[in-house]
Scaffold this motif. Structure first.
Motif: not given
Length: 134
Positions: A16-17, A87-88, A109-112, A118-119
């Motif tokens: 979120v941050i 990013y994709g 938001a969607a990409g995050s 994965v992260n």
């Protein structure tokens, strides 16, 4: 089990941050460099902030065994896995949907969310895998 839930919770807070930093930097820079190049800078800023948070709070009982600058470089490289997904999806959404181009926060938001899975896996199982006591 509680340890894993704690890490997942704080990784979510970190996300979120990072999302707030990512969005803020993108909105500040997109008028100068456009939505694609500005997103590269905003992603880097978000990775830096989330690394600081994750090493201090999320994985505070774990260590990488590296010097801080090497740990950040490793973290950044690992975050590129989720970053490519992030990013994709962001790029696809802003090129396909005018509403997302006009409101890039939707794409961020969607990409995050997509990249977060994965992260957390790479952070927990590759970088911050050792307990501080060992």
């Amino acid at each position: 089990m509680m340890k894993i839930l704690r890490e997942f919770f704080f990784f979510g807070i970190s996300g979120v941050i990072g999302f707030l930093v990512d969005t803020s930097v993108l909105y500040l820079l997109r008028g100068y460099w456009g939505p694609f190049i500005a997103r590269g800078f905003s992603f880097f800023a978000a990775v830096f902030v989330t690394w600081l948070f994750n090493r201090a709070i999320t994985f505070k009982k774990k260590r990488s065994g590296m010097k801080p600058q090497n740990e950040f470089l490793s973290y950044f490289l690992l975050m590129l896995g989720g970053g490519v997904i992030n990013y994709g999806l962001y790029s696809w959404l802003i090129t396909e949907y005018k509403i997302v181009l006009e409101n890039p926060i939707i794409g961020i938001a969607a990409g995050s969310i997509a990249g977060m899975v994965v992260n957390i896996a790479t952070s927990r199982f590759i970088l911050f895998r050792k307990d501080k006591g060992s």
